[in-house]
Design a protein around this motif. Structure first.
Motif, PDB file in Angstrom:
ATOM      1  N   ARG A 246       2.224   0.672   9.073  1.00  0.00           N
ATOM      2  CA  ARG A 246       2.569   0.533  10.497  1.00  0.00           C
ATOM      3  C   ARG A 246       4.031   0.137  10.660  1.00  0.00           C
ATOM      4  NH1 ARG A 246      -2.653  -1.826  10.618  1.00  0.00           N
ATOM      5  NH2 ARG A 246      -1.766  -3.933  10.505  1.00  0.00           N
ATOM      6  N   ALA A 247       4.503  -0.738   9.787  1.00  0.00           N
ATOM      7  CA  ALA A 247       5.898  -1.191   9.889  1.00  0.00           C
ATOM      8  C   ALA A 247       6.881  -0.070   9.583  1.00  0.00           C
ATOM      9  CB  ALA A 247       6.132  -2.365   8.948  1.00  0.00           C
ATOM     10  N   GLY A 248       6.499   0.815   8.642  1.00  0.00           N
ATOM     11  CA  GLY A 248       7.405   1.886   8.240  1.00  0.00           C
ATOM     12  C   GLY A 248       7.185   3.199   8.927  1.00  0.00           C
ATOM     13  N   GLY A 249       6.228   3.275   9.822  1.00  0.00           N
ATOM     14  CA  GLY A 249       5.989   4.520  10.542  1.00  0.00           C
ATOM     15  C   GLY A 249       5.234   5.567   9.747  1.00  0.00           C
ATOM     16  N   GLY A 250       4.663   5.187   8.609  1.00  0.00           N
ATOM     17  CA  GLY A 250       3.843   6.127   7.840  1.00  0.00           C
ATOM     18  C   GLY A 250       4.612   7.135   7.014  1.00  0.00           C
ATOM     19  N   GLY A 251       5.906   6.926   6.808  1.00  0.00           N
ATOM     20  CA  GLY A 251       6.688   7.917   6.071  1.00  0.00           C
ATOM     21  C   GLY A 251       7.053   7.534   4.656  1.00  0.00           C
ATOM     22  N   ASP A 252       6.463   6.469   4.114  1.00  0.00           N
ATOM     23  CA  ASP A 252       6.798   5.994   2.765  1.00  0.00           C
ATOM     24  C   ASP A 252       5.763   6.533   1.783  1.00  0.00           C
ATOM     25  OD1 ASP A 252       7.224   4.550   0.409  1.00  0.00           O
ATOM     26  OD2 ASP A 252       7.940   2.791   1.491  1.00  0.00           O
ATOM     27  N   ASP A 253       6.202   7.401   0.875  1.00  0.00           N
ATOM     28  CA  ASP A 253       5.272   8.004  -0.092  1.00  0.00           C
ATOM     29  C   ASP A 253       4.620   6.958  -0.984  1.00  0.00           C
ATOM     30  OD1 ASP A 253       5.776  10.481   0.933  1.00  0.00           O
ATOM     31  OD2 ASP A 253       7.061  11.157  -0.707  1.00  0.00           O
ATOM     32  N   ARG A 254       5.371   5.898  -1.332  1.00  0.00           N
ATOM     33  CA  ARG A 254       4.790   4.863  -2.193  1.00  0.00           C
ATOM     34  C   ARG A 254       3.582   4.218  -1.528  1.00  0.00           C
ATOM     35  NH1 ARG A 254       9.028   0.495  -3.362  1.00  0.00           N
ATOM     36  NH2 ARG A 254       9.292   0.777  -1.107  1.00  0.00           N
ATOM     37  N   VAL A 255       3.722   3.949  -0.234  1.00  0.00           N
ATOM     38  CA  VAL A 255       2.621   3.334   0.503  1.00  0.00           C
ATOM     39  C   VAL A 255       1.437   4.289   0.579  1.00  0.00           C
ATOM     40  CG1 VAL A 255       1.908   2.444   2.758  1.00  0.00           C
ATOM     41  CG2 VAL A 255       4.158   1.854   1.838  1.00  0.00           C
ATOM     42  N   GLU A 256       1.696   5.566   0.834  1.00  0.00           N
ATOM     43  CA  GLU A 256       0.621   6.540   0.969  1.00  0.00           C
ATOM     44  C   GLU A 256      -0.125   6.740  -0.346  1.00  0.00           C
ATOM     45  OE1 GLU A 256      -0.296   7.940   4.066  1.00  0.00           O
ATOM     46  OE2 GLU A 256       1.015   6.230   4.475  1.00  0.00           O
ATOM     47  N   ALA A 258      -0.347   4.534  -2.798  1.00  0.00           N
ATOM     48  CA  ALA A 258      -1.115   3.316  -3.037  1.00  0.00           C
ATOM     49  C   ALA A 258      -2.357   3.278  -2.156  1.00  0.00           C
ATOM     50  CB  ALA A 258      -0.234   2.097  -2.787  1.00  0.00           C
ATOM     51  N   ARG A 259      -2.235   3.732  -0.918  1.00  0.00           N
ATOM     52  CA  ARG A 259      -3.406   3.814  -0.037  1.00  0.00           C
ATOM     53  C   ARG A 259      -4.460   4.737  -0.628  1.00  0.00           C
ATOM     54  NH1 ARG A 259      -2.752   6.441   4.473  1.00  0.00           N
ATOM     55  NH2 ARG A 259      -4.636   5.577   5.419  1.00  0.00           N
ATOM     56  N   ALA A 260      -4.016   5.871  -1.166  1.00  0.00           N
ATOM     57  CA  ALA A 260      -4.958   6.815  -1.774  1.00  0.00           C
ATOM     58  C   ALA A 260      -5.701   6.176  -2.946  1.00  0.00           C
ATOM     59  CB  ALA A 260      -4.217   8.065  -2.231  1.00  0.00           C
ATOM     60  N   GLU A 261      -4.994   5.393  -3.745  1.00  0.00           N
ATOM     61  CA  GLU A 261      -5.654   4.720  -4.868  1.00  0.00           C
ATOM     62  C   GLU A 261      -6.719   3.744  -4.374  1.00  0.00           C
ATOM     63  OE1 GLU A 261      -3.363   4.119  -8.743  1.00  0.00           O
ATOM     64  OE2 GLU A 261      -1.848   3.661  -7.219  1.00  0.00           O
ATOM     65  N   GLU A 274      -7.047  13.813   1.140  1.00  0.00           N
ATOM     66  CA  GLU A 274      -6.266  14.200   2.319  1.00  0.00           C
ATOM     67  C   GLU A 274      -4.893  13.522   2.309  1.00  0.00           C
ATOM     68  OE1 GLU A 274      -8.504  13.280   5.771  1.00  0.00           O
ATOM     69  OE2 GLU A 274     -10.153  14.669   5.297  1.00  0.00           O
ATOM     70  N   VAL A 275      -4.886  12.245   1.958  1.00  0.00           N
ATOM     71  CA  VAL A 275      -3.606  11.512   1.917  1.00  0.00           C
ATOM     72  C   VAL A 275      -2.673  12.132   0.882  1.00  0.00           C
ATOM     73  CG1 VAL A 275      -2.532   9.312   1.316  1.00  0.00           C
ATOM     74  CG2 VAL A 275      -4.581   9.346   2.760  1.00  0.00           C
ATOM     75  N   LEU A 276      -3.187  12.408  -0.308  1.00  0.00           N
ATOM     76  CA  LEU A 276      -2.349  12.941  -1.387  1.00  0.00           C
ATOM     77  C   LEU A 276      -1.861  14.355  -1.082  1.00  0.00           C
ATOM     78  CD1 LEU A 276      -4.376  11.592  -4.417  1.00  0.00           C
ATOM     79  CD2 LEU A 276      -2.089  10.868  -3.716  1.00  0.00           C
ATOM     80  N   ALA A 287       5.540  12.673  -9.113  1.00  0.00           N
ATOM     81  CA  ALA A 287       4.691  12.611 -10.309  1.00  0.00           C
ATOM     82  C   ALA A 287       3.454  11.745 -10.099  1.00  0.00           C
ATOM     83  CB  ALA A 287       5.507  12.085 -11.487  1.00  0.00           C
ATOM     84  N   ASP A 288       3.595  10.641  -9.382  1.00  0.00           N
ATOM     85  CA  ASP A 288       2.443   9.764  -9.152  1.00  0.00           C
ATOM     86  C   ASP A 288       1.386  10.458  -8.300  1.00  0.00           C
ATOM     87  OD1 ASP A 288       3.312   7.583 -10.654  1.00  0.00           O
ATOM     88  OD2 ASP A 288       4.500   6.789  -8.988  1.00  0.00           O
ATOM     89  N   ALA A 289       1.836  11.146  -7.254  1.00  0.00           N
ATOM     90  CA  ALA A 289       0.887  11.865  -6.406  1.00  0.00           C
ATOM     91  C   ALA A 289       0.206  12.985  -7.191  1.00  0.00           C
ATOM     92  CB  ALA A 289       1.604  12.422  -5.181  1.00  0.00           C
ATOM     93  N   LEU A 290       0.952  13.690  -8.008  1.00  0.00           N
ATOM     94  CA  LEU A 290       0.376  14.762  -8.826  1.00  0.00           C
ATOM     95  C   LEU A 290      -0.653  14.210  -9.813  1.00  0.00           C
ATOM     96  CD1 LEU A 290       3.661  16.756  -9.530  1.00  0.00           C
ATOM     97  CD2 LEU A 290       1.669  17.657  -8.286  1.00  0.00           C
ATOM     98  N   ARG A 291      -0.329  13.098 -10.463  1.00  0.00           N
ATOM     99  CA  ARG A 291      -1.268  12.505 -11.432  1.00  0.00           C
ATOM    100  C   ARG A 291      -2.558  12.059 -10.749  1.00  0.00           C
ATOM    101  NH1 ARG A 291      -2.451   7.550 -12.012  1.00  0.00           N
ATOM    102  NH2 ARG A 291      -0.576   6.834 -10.888  1.00  0.00           N
TER     103      ARG A 291
END
Length: 360
Positions: A246-256, A258-261, A274-276, A287-291
């Motif tokens: 919410r603070a970053g507006g949903g555009g941070d791949d690291r947060v997304e 981590a949410r998927a995990e 869906e998130v990934l 690479a993290d999203a692909l793994r």
């Protein structure tokens, strides 16, 4: 009768002479001005050669980006043992691109006289040239002379991480927390250090303390979410990640990612996919999203899909042992034992290398 009156009244006398007192005053003032100018000139000449003036003038030149002029303005003081003069010469040498010369100067002076300013400058200069052990020694000596000084302790804590180990670094960060209880940086750094040494519960405690002091620290909250996830609490981790999102507006791949995990760990695999997929649409080489997407594909039995995703991941991050671990399993399931052994060996190598690397 009339002539007598005129004589009596002075009518026939010559005019009186004008007084010259005004001329005398002017001449006296002129001599006074000349004397003042002479004295001021001598005094100014003396001041310009004095130590305080030379130090002030040299420091001003150095701060103005003229190190050569700074050294020249010190005059005879540039080779002295004066505390400020030595510091100015050392700083000037650094500004000229000669840090080794500054180190030699400070080492020579410290050999027979210890000054805190010299120790601090030596430590910072040694850091600049990569002489970590020498920097640690300088800051340790400075700490002995001026105990409880937060900037010195911060340097020692940073250097301790790689030179003395995480326990020593954590001890120094605790001391900084005691000295500056309102500063969120110290529990944050200690939390990051504990996270890197797999002490997840202690890391979470330290990072919570940092967030109590600065609730808006995005990085500290991300680290806390990671510590909570790794300590077995994906639900709490997800709560903090939602705050970050919410603070970053949903555009941070690291947060997304981590949410998927967390979603995956909570049994919400479809949401994780869906998130990934959204992340990979915008960052196809992450690479993290692909793994993680490959792991989800494996869980669904899509082995070929997982292999393709992992091939892309390892091309982007060949040193990630987690990718090699997944590839070793995928290759085994595809009936390719040689490839499976290769990736198992790489996994062991990269994991060992990650264990001995300094914490980020």
């Amino acid at each position: 009768m009339l002539r007598h009156a005129a004589t009596t009244l002075g009518g026939g006398a010559p005019p009186p002479r004008r007084s010259n007192s005004k001329g005398l005053v002017l001449r006296a003032l002129a001599w006074a001005v000349l004397a003042f100018v002479a004295v001021a000139g001598l005094a100014g000449w003396g001041i310009s050669r004095s130590r305080p003036y030379r130090i002030w003038s040299a420091d001003r030149a150095l701060n103005g980006g003229r190190p050569e002029l700074a050294i020249a303005r010190l005059g005879p003081w540039k080779t002295s043992d004066d505390v400020q003069a030595v510091a100015i010469v050392a700083r000037a040498q650094i500004a000229r691109g000669n840090p080794e010369s500054a180190l030699r100067l400070l080492d020579a002076r410290l050999g027979h006289r210890v000054e805190p300013e010299w120790l601090r400058l030596l430590g910072e200069t040694a850091l600049g040239v990569g002489a970590m052990d020498r920097a640690f020694e300088a800051f340790e000596a400075l700490d002995a002379r001026q105990p409880g000084h937060p900037p010195t302790l911060a340097r020692l804590a940073e250097l301790s991480e790689s030179l003395r180990g995480p326990s020593e670094a954590a001890r120094r960060y605790r001391e900084l927390e005691r000295l500056e209880p309102g500063n969120p940086e110290w529990p944050k750094r200690r939390g990051r250090l504990l996270l890197g040494t797999d002490r997840y519960a202690a890391a979470a405690e330290a990072l919570r303390s940092a967030l109590e002091r600065d609730a808006g620290d995005h990085e500290a909250r991300l680290w806390l979410a990671e510590a909570l996830y790794l300590s077995g609490d994906p639900a709490a981790s997800l709560e903090h990640l939602e705050i970050c999102r919410r603070a970053g507006g949903g555009g941070d791949d690291r947060v997304e990612i981590a949410r998927a995990e967390c979603l995956r760990a909570l049994g919400r695999a479809d949401e994780a996919v869906e998130v990934l997929d959204r992340v990979l649409d915008g960052s196809p080489k992450d690479a993290d999203a692909l793994r993680l997407r490959a792991e989800l594909a494996m869980e669904r039995g899509a082995i070929d899909r997982a292999a393709a995703l992992l091939d892309r991941a390892v091309a982007e991050a060949p040193g990630d042992w987690r990718i090699h671990y997944q590839l070793s399993m995928v290759m085994a399931r595809l009936g390719r034992p040689e490839d499976a052994r290769h990736h198992a060996d790489r996994m062991a190598e990269e994991r060992d290398r990650a264990r001995v690397s300094p914490a980020p």
